[in-house]
Design an enzyme around this catalytic site. Structure first.
Site, PDB file in Angstrom:
ATOM      1  N   SER A 119       0.823  -1.206   0.000  1.00  0.00           N
ATOM      2  CA  SER A 119       0.000   0.000   0.000  1.00  0.00           C
ATOM      3  C   SER A 119       0.854   1.253   0.000  1.00  0.00           C
ATOM      4  O   SER A 119       0.325   2.337  -0.198  1.00  0.00           O
ATOM      5  CB  SER A 119      -0.871   0.062   1.241  1.00  0.00           C
ATOM      6  OG  SER A 119      -1.189  -1.172   1.738  1.00  0.00           O
ATOM      7  N   HIS A 140      -1.407  -2.715  -7.073  1.00  0.00           N
ATOM      8  CA  HIS A 140      -2.051  -2.363  -5.812  1.00  0.00           C
ATOM      9  C   HIS A 140      -3.577  -2.415  -5.953  1.00  0.00           C
ATOM     10  O   HIS A 140      -4.180  -1.564  -6.604  1.00  0.00           O
ATOM     11  CB  HIS A 140      -1.572  -0.959  -5.386  1.00  0.00           C
ATOM     12  CG  HIS A 140      -2.107  -0.527  -4.071  1.00  0.00           C
ATOM     13  ND1 HIS A 140      -2.289   0.789  -3.727  1.00  0.00           N
ATOM     14  CD2 HIS A 140      -2.513  -1.241  -2.990  1.00  0.00           C
ATOM     15  CE1 HIS A 140      -2.779   0.851  -2.501  1.00  0.00           C
ATOM     16  NE2 HIS A 140      -2.931  -0.362  -2.044  1.00  0.00           N
ATOM     17  N   GLU A 152      -4.039   0.191  -8.874  1.00  0.00           N
ATOM     18  CA  GLU A 152      -2.981   1.199  -9.059  1.00  0.00           C
ATOM     19  C   GLU A 152      -1.728   0.449  -9.521  1.00  0.00           C
ATOM     20  O   GLU A 152      -1.270  -0.472  -8.834  1.00  0.00           O
ATOM     21  CB  GLU A 152      -2.753   1.880  -7.702  1.00  0.00           C
ATOM     22  CG  GLU A 152      -1.971   3.159  -7.747  1.00  0.00           C
ATOM     23  CD  GLU A 152      -1.907   3.822  -6.352  1.00  0.00           C
ATOM     24  OE1 GLU A 152      -2.006   3.109  -5.317  1.00  0.00           O
ATOM     25  OE2 GLU A 152      -1.745   5.049  -6.303  1.00  0.00           O
ATOM     26  N   ASN A 190      -2.731   6.086  -1.313  1.00  0.00           N
ATOM     27  CA  ASN A 190      -2.570   6.271   0.133  1.00  0.00           C
ATOM     28  C   ASN A 190      -1.883   7.581   0.509  1.00  0.00           C
ATOM     29  O   ASN A 190      -1.895   7.971   1.668  1.00  0.00           O
ATOM     30  CB  ASN A 190      -1.871   5.066   0.748  1.00  0.00           C
ATOM     31  CG  ASN A 190      -2.870   3.942   0.914  1.00  0.00           C
ATOM     32  OD1 ASN A 190      -3.966   4.163   1.406  1.00  0.00           O
ATOM     33  ND2 ASN A 190      -2.524   2.755   0.459  1.00  0.00           N
TER      34      ASN A 190
HETATM   35  N1  CAA Z   1     -15.989  -8.902  -0.270  1.00  0.00           N
HETATM   36  C1  CAA Z   1     -16.676  -9.108  -1.416  1.00  0.00           C
HETATM   37  N2  CAA Z   1     -17.808  -8.451  -1.737  1.00  0.00           N
HETATM   38  C2  CAA Z   1     -18.256  -7.545  -0.851  1.00  0.00           C
HETATM   39  C3  CAA Z   1     -17.593  -7.285   0.366  1.00  0.00           C
HETATM   40  C4  CAA Z   1     -16.416  -8.016   0.650  1.00  0.00           C
HETATM   41  N3  CAA Z   1     -15.715  -7.842   1.761  1.00  0.00           N
HETATM   42  N4  CAA Z   1     -18.277  -6.323   1.020  1.00  0.00           N
HETATM   43  C5  CAA Z   1     -19.330  -6.012   0.244  1.00  0.00           C
HETATM   44  N5  CAA Z   1     -19.315  -6.742  -0.885  1.00  0.00           N
HETATM   45  C6  CAA Z   1     -20.269  -6.682  -1.990  1.00  0.00           C
HETATM   46  C7  CAA Z   1     -21.671  -7.055  -1.537  1.00  0.00           C
HETATM   47  O1  CAA Z   1     -21.864  -8.459  -1.599  1.00  0.00           O
HETATM   48  C8  CAA Z   1     -22.541  -6.322  -2.555  1.00  0.00           C
HETATM   49  O2  CAA Z   1     -22.543  -7.048  -3.760  1.00  0.00           O
HETATM   50  P1  CAA Z   1     -23.821  -6.997  -4.768  1.00  0.00           P
HETATM   51  O3  CAA Z   1     -23.877  -5.605  -5.314  1.00  0.00           O
HETATM   52  O4  CAA Z   1     -23.494  -8.023  -5.779  1.00  0.00           O
HETATM   53  O5  CAA Z   1     -25.018  -7.345  -3.924  1.00  0.00           O
HETATM   54  C9  CAA Z   1     -21.736  -5.026  -2.822  1.00  0.00           C
HETATM   55  O6  CAA Z   1     -20.377  -5.325  -2.424  1.00  0.00           O
HETATM   56  C10 CAA Z   1     -22.256  -3.871  -1.993  1.00  0.00           C
HETATM   57  O7  CAA Z   1     -22.214  -4.267  -0.614  1.00  0.00           O
HETATM   58  P2  CAA Z   1     -23.278  -3.846   0.474  1.00  0.00           P
HETATM   59  O8  CAA Z   1     -24.608  -3.580  -0.201  1.00  0.00           O
HETATM   60  O9  CAA Z   1     -23.255  -4.843   1.584  1.00  0.00           O
HETATM   61  O10 CAA Z   1     -22.710  -2.539   1.147  1.00  0.00           O
HETATM   62  P3  CAA Z   1     -22.272  -1.173   0.510  1.00  0.00           P
HETATM   63  O11 CAA Z   1     -23.104  -0.785  -0.661  1.00  0.00           O
HETATM   64  O12 CAA Z   1     -22.161  -0.263   1.662  1.00  0.00           O
HETATM   65  O13 CAA Z   1     -20.805  -1.479  -0.069  1.00  0.00           O
HETATM   66  C11 CAA Z   1     -18.481  -1.363   0.224  1.00  0.00           C
HETATM   67  C12 CAA Z   1     -19.788  -1.958   0.738  1.00  0.00           C
HETATM   68  C13 CAA Z   1     -18.232  -1.870  -1.201  1.00  0.00           C
HETATM   69  C14 CAA Z   1     -17.379  -1.877   1.139  1.00  0.00           C
HETATM   70  C15 CAA Z   1     -18.604   0.202   0.210  1.00  0.00           C
HETATM   71  O14 CAA Z   1     -18.973   0.632   1.491  1.00  0.00           O
HETATM   72  C16 CAA Z   1     -17.346   0.889  -0.201  1.00  0.00           C
HETATM   73  O15 CAA Z   1     -17.052   1.041  -1.377  1.00  0.00           O
HETATM   74  N6  CAA Z   1     -16.557   1.349   0.798  1.00  0.00           N
HETATM   75  C17 CAA Z   1     -15.272   2.010   0.546  1.00  0.00           C
HETATM   76  C18 CAA Z   1     -14.214   0.982   0.306  1.00  0.00           C
HETATM   77  C19 CAA Z   1     -12.890   1.595   0.045  1.00  0.00           C
HETATM   78  O16 CAA Z   1     -12.681   2.788   0.082  1.00  0.00           O
HETATM   79  N7  CAA Z   1     -11.919   0.727  -0.243  1.00  0.00           N
HETATM   80  C20 CAA Z   1     -10.569   1.140  -0.471  1.00  0.00           C
HETATM   81  C21 CAA Z   1      -9.818   1.047   0.794  1.00  0.00           C
HETATM   82  S1  CAA Z   1      -8.165   1.537   0.566  1.00  0.00           S
HETATM   83  C22 CAA Z   1      -7.416   0.147   0.085  1.00  0.00           C
HETATM   84  O17 CAA Z   1      -7.920  -0.909   0.042  1.00  0.00           O
HETATM   85  C23 CAA Z   1      -6.019   0.279  -0.321  1.00  0.00           C
HETATM   86  C24 CAA Z   1      -5.018   0.439   0.716  1.00  0.00           C
HETATM   87  O18 CAA Z   1      -3.860   0.381   0.352  1.00  0.00           O
HETATM   88  C25 CAA Z   1      -5.285   0.645   2.142  1.00  0.00           C
END
Ligand code: CAA
Length: 283
Positions: A119, A140, A152, A190
């Site tokens: 990350s 990434h 990324e 990040n």
């Molecule tokens: N694994 C797989 N699928 C998942 C999941 C998981 N952990 N969590 C949710 N989903 C799927 C659900 O099954 C659902 O699928 P369908 O559309 O097929 O039904 C879809 O995602 C939407 O989920 P929910 O309806 O339960 O909930 P939501 O609409 O609130 O979405 C979320 C959940 C996708 C996590 C959303 O809240 C989101 O986009 N959050 C931000 C995530 C983010 O910013 N990620 C980047 C983090 S930074 C990083 O990763 C890099 C780093 O270096 C730190």
């Protein structure tokens, strides 16, 4: 070079997600972790998510079975000798990544590309552990990997155009949208995201707001899908701290100093969703 066999080192939330999208794209996957329990947990998570896709009518049962059959789970890193491309998705610790890259460099065939899902740690620093710096890049993924569209792709100083292109094309094959970043601590994602999360933790630390109010402001005021504290819990507070440390030391700039409250949570073992306790509680 045709990539047929894809290796993933680490079967945690990122590694298993990467193995899943690779297997669904039709590649043979070797998924490694250090002990049998971890690797089986990763495999179970993939099985659960693919079964959910079948239940939702997004995937046929046959395609699910075929994808699962393409994944070989292993605790022997030597098995990466069969891989054309390996992504390392181990803990965000430089010493761990360095050791893995040295081992991969000795086990993998000469043509294999070695990528890191780091990350924040500069790719050039990781590549320097190998004798194939031209064949090392950053790939990434974002969490949760099966859902998030971005990959990324990081070009180190010594990364060849062929390696960069192969990484970019793999991201497309996985159904993702790649974006290019040059090799500085935290890259683009990040460099921007983590100081925001860190600042949200400072708001909690200084009593500017409760965890709920801080997250509500960012969710409803800025249209973020989840608040920064809930997102920190999803990413893992240990990972958030490691990224802030990499930014802080990498730029020698105090603007990246990790919030003391973040450090306290990590020291207490409150690492977010994965331990059941972070800024929020999870059952
Ligand atoms: N694994 C797989 N699928 C998942 C999941 C998981 N952990 N969590 C949710 N989903 C799927 C659900 O099954 C659902 O699928 P369908 O559309 O097929 O039904 C879809 O995602 C939407 O989920 P929910 O309806 O339960 O909930 P939501 O609409 O609130 O979405 C979320 C959940 C996708 C996590 C959303 O809240 C989101 O986009 N959050 C931000 C995530 C983010 O910013 N990620 C980047 C983090 S930074 C990083 O990763 C890099 C780093 O270096 C730190």
């Amino acid at each position: 070079m045709e990539i047929k066999t894809f290796g993933v080192v680490g079967a945690g939330q990122m590694g298993a997600g990467i193995a899943q999208v690779a297997a669904v794209s039709g590649l043979n996957v070797i998924m490694h972790d250090i002990d049998e329990q971890l690797v089986q947990k990763g495999f179970k998570n993939i099985t659960r998510l693919l079964e959910k896709s079948v239940d939702k009518g997004k995937m046929s049962p046959g395609d699910k079975d075929a994808a699962l059959a393409r994944i070989k789970a292993t605790t022997r890193l030597q098995d990466m000798e069969a891989a054309d491309y390996v992504v390392e998705a181990a803990s965000e610790r430089q010493d761990i990544k360095f050791a893995i890259f040295r081992d991969l460099d000795s086990f993998c065939p000469a043509h294999a590309i070695l990528a890191s899902n780091t990350s924040s740690i500069p790719i050039g620093r990781i590549a320097a552990q190998t004798k194939r710096q031209d064949k090392v890049a950053g790939m990434h993924f974002m969490n949760p990997v099966p859902v998030m569209k971005l990959v990324e792709v990081i070009r180190g100083l010594a990364t060849s155009d062929d390696t960069f292109r192969a990484t970019w094309d793999l991201a497309l094959r996985f159904g993702k949208t790649p974006a290019e970043a040059n090799d500085y601590p935290g890259f683009i994602s990040n460099r921007v995201l983590m100081p925001m999360i860190n600042e949200a933790i400072y708001c909690l630390y200084h009593g500017v707001g409760t965890r709920e109010d801080i997250d509500t402001v960012m969710k409803l005021g800025m249209n973020h899908p989840m608040g920064p504290l809930a997102l920190a819990d999803l990413i893992g507070l240990d990972t958030c701290l490691a990224i802030m440390e990499t930014l802080y030391h990498g730029f020698s700039d105090s603007k990246y100093r990790p919030c003391p409250l973040l450090r306290r949570y990590v020291e207490t073992g409150w690492l977010g969703r994965k331990t059941g306790r972070g800024f929020y509680e999870y059952s």
